[in-house]
Scaffold this motif. Structure first.
Motif, PDB file in Angstrom:
ATOM      1  N   CYS A   1       1.307  -0.987   0.024  1.00  0.00           N
ATOM      2  CA  CYS A   1      -0.069  -0.062   0.051  1.00  0.00           C
ATOM      3  C   CYS A   1       0.984   1.368   0.130  1.00  0.00           C
TER       4      CYS A   1
ATOM      5  N   CYS B   1      -0.712  -1.301   5.605  1.00  0.00           N
ATOM      6  CA  CYS B   1      -2.270  -0.850   5.149  1.00  0.00           C
ATOM      7  C   CYS B   1      -3.234  -1.067   6.343  1.00  0.00           C
TER       8      CYS B   1
ATOM      9  N   HIS C   1      -3.866   5.218   3.761  1.00  0.00           N
ATOM     10  CA  HIS C   1      -3.275   5.382   1.961  1.00  0.00           C
ATOM     11  C   HIS C   1      -4.152   5.468   0.915  1.00  0.00           C
TER      12      HIS C   1
ATOM     13  N   GLU D   1      -3.697   0.179  -3.342  1.00  0.00           N
ATOM     14  CA  GLU D   1      -2.929  -0.699  -2.903  1.00  0.00           C
ATOM     15  C   GLU D   1      -2.512  -1.744  -4.199  1.00  0.00           C
TER      16      GLU D   1
ATOM     17  N   TRP E   1      -3.176  -0.324  -9.321  1.00  0.00           N
ATOM     18  CA  TRP E   1      -3.021   0.206  -8.408  1.00  0.00           C
ATOM     19  C   TRP E   1      -4.920   0.018  -8.706  1.00  0.00           C
TER      20      TRP E   1
ATOM     21  N   SER F   1      -6.908  -3.582   3.891  1.00  0.00           N
ATOM     22  CA  SER F   1      -6.784  -3.505   3.129  1.00  0.00           C
ATOM     23  C   SER F   1      -7.565  -4.254   2.283  1.00  0.00           C
TER      24      SER F   1
END
Length: 357
Positions: A211, A225, A229, A232, A302, A318
């Motif tokens: 991340c 993560c 952020h 990911e 991404w 996440s």
């Protein structure tokens, strides 16, 4: 670099587009450019990150044994890899380039060979701004020469310069070490392998599951993560496995990378509907011809969320599990972009009629 987006949450799949509607992300394309500029700006303002601490001047008399860091620095030659762990770089040491290191020397510049009195005996150590100018004047060319012109200016490495410490400068050392380090917005992470080895690669990619942090709605360095952020990394696409010859067109890259990113995201999340249900968007880039010709052939996929006011929205957690976007749990959109109308009166089938005998 131009950033593309593929957003399953926006509507039904477009035919032949990897199972997701592809939309040109014009208002987010500036994101990577600004992030890259931020990294360059950070390197410009904090040149001492790679040079030595210019705020501390050690006692150093002519003829005395040089301090350890200058002793190691003065022996560094083209192709050497250097590392350190202390903030003032006083434990700088040469290591094998196959081991973790922070800087690879591409060339040595002797400023005493230049005319004028700027670098003469008794002059002051250049400040960070002047060191930045010297980097731009000498080191970009040195790195290109070191790599035979195959340097990717948009890859994972950035050009930088190391200078003698103020004490070394005071003792007459006027040599600079031009070289490369892994770019970062806050610090320079360690790397392994020599940039001169084509097997090392210069593609700016990250490990799957990484991340990237967020600052002013823009991506920064890798972060846990569980912390806020921007995106990911759900996969990496190797364009070299699909394209051969000259640089592939943006349209060809676009089509191939979108399909691959959608496939990789489904594998990463365990379901083709996960992105849509989490209201996230797949972003990907294209390789510029300069990057392709330098040997870069990989791109990250991404997963993130566009912010209402440009850039990215902060995400916590996440995408493989529970996430918060701007502090809120995502609400899955309806299964269809349009509602099913209620049947009109009389639209039901007529009851069976008795047959004449």
């Amino acid at each position: 670099m131009s950033k593309k987006q593929s957003n399953p949450a926006q509507g039904p799949a477009a035919p032949g587009r990897g199972g997701a509607l592809h939309v040109s992300a014009s208002k987010l394309r500036w994101g990577l450019l600004i992030a890259a500029l931020g990294a360059i700006l950070a390197a410009t303002v904090t040149m001492a990150v790679t040079g030595f601490d210019t705020d501390k001047v050690e006692a150093h008399q002519p003829g005395a044994e040089p301090v350890v860091r200058d002793k190691e620095f003065s022996k560094a030659a083209q192709g050497d890899c250097l590392t350190w762990s202390k903030p003032d770089r006083s434990d700088l040491v040469k290591v094998n380039c196959g081991d973790k290191h922070l800087f690879e020397v591409a060339g040595v510049i002797d400023l005493s060979a230049y005319p004028g009195r700027e670098f003469a005996t008794g002059t002051r150590h250049p400040d960070s701004l002047r060191m930045t100018e010297l980097r731009d004047e000498h080191c970009v060319t040195a790195v290109q020469k070191y790599l035979g012109g195959r340097f990717d200016p948009r890859g994972k490495y950035m050009v930088n310069v190391m200078s003698p410490s103020p004490a070394g400068w005071g003792n007459g050392d006027r040599t600079l070490r031009c070289g490369v380090q892994v770019g970062g917005t806050a610090s320079s992470p360690a790397t392994t392998g020599s940039i001169a080895d084509p097997a090392t690669g210069q593609s700016k990619v990250h490990a799957v599951g990484t991340c990237l942090g967020i600052n002013q709605n823009l991506p920064t360095d890798p972060i846990d993560c569980a912390q806020p952020h921007s995106v990911e990394i759900v996969g990496t696409v190797d364009l070299g496995n699909h394209f051969t010859g000259g640089p592939p067109s943006e349209a060809d890259q676009d089509k191939y990378v979108e399909a691959e990113c959608n496939r990789l995201s489904s594998e990463y999340l365990g379901s083709p509907d996960a992105i849509r249900n989490k209201t996230l968007t797949m972003f990907f880039d294209v390789l510029e011809p300069t990057s392709w010709l330098a040997g870069s052939d990989q791109l990250d996929c991404w997963l993130g969320k566009g912010a209402d006011r440009e850039g990215f929205a902060p995400i916590v957690g996440s995408a493989r599990g529970e996430i918060l976007i701007d502090g809120q749990a995502p609400v899955p959109p309806p299964n269809s972009g349009r509602s099913t109308p209620a049947p009109l009166p009389g639209a039901a089938p007529l009851p069976p009629q008795p047959q004449p005998r």
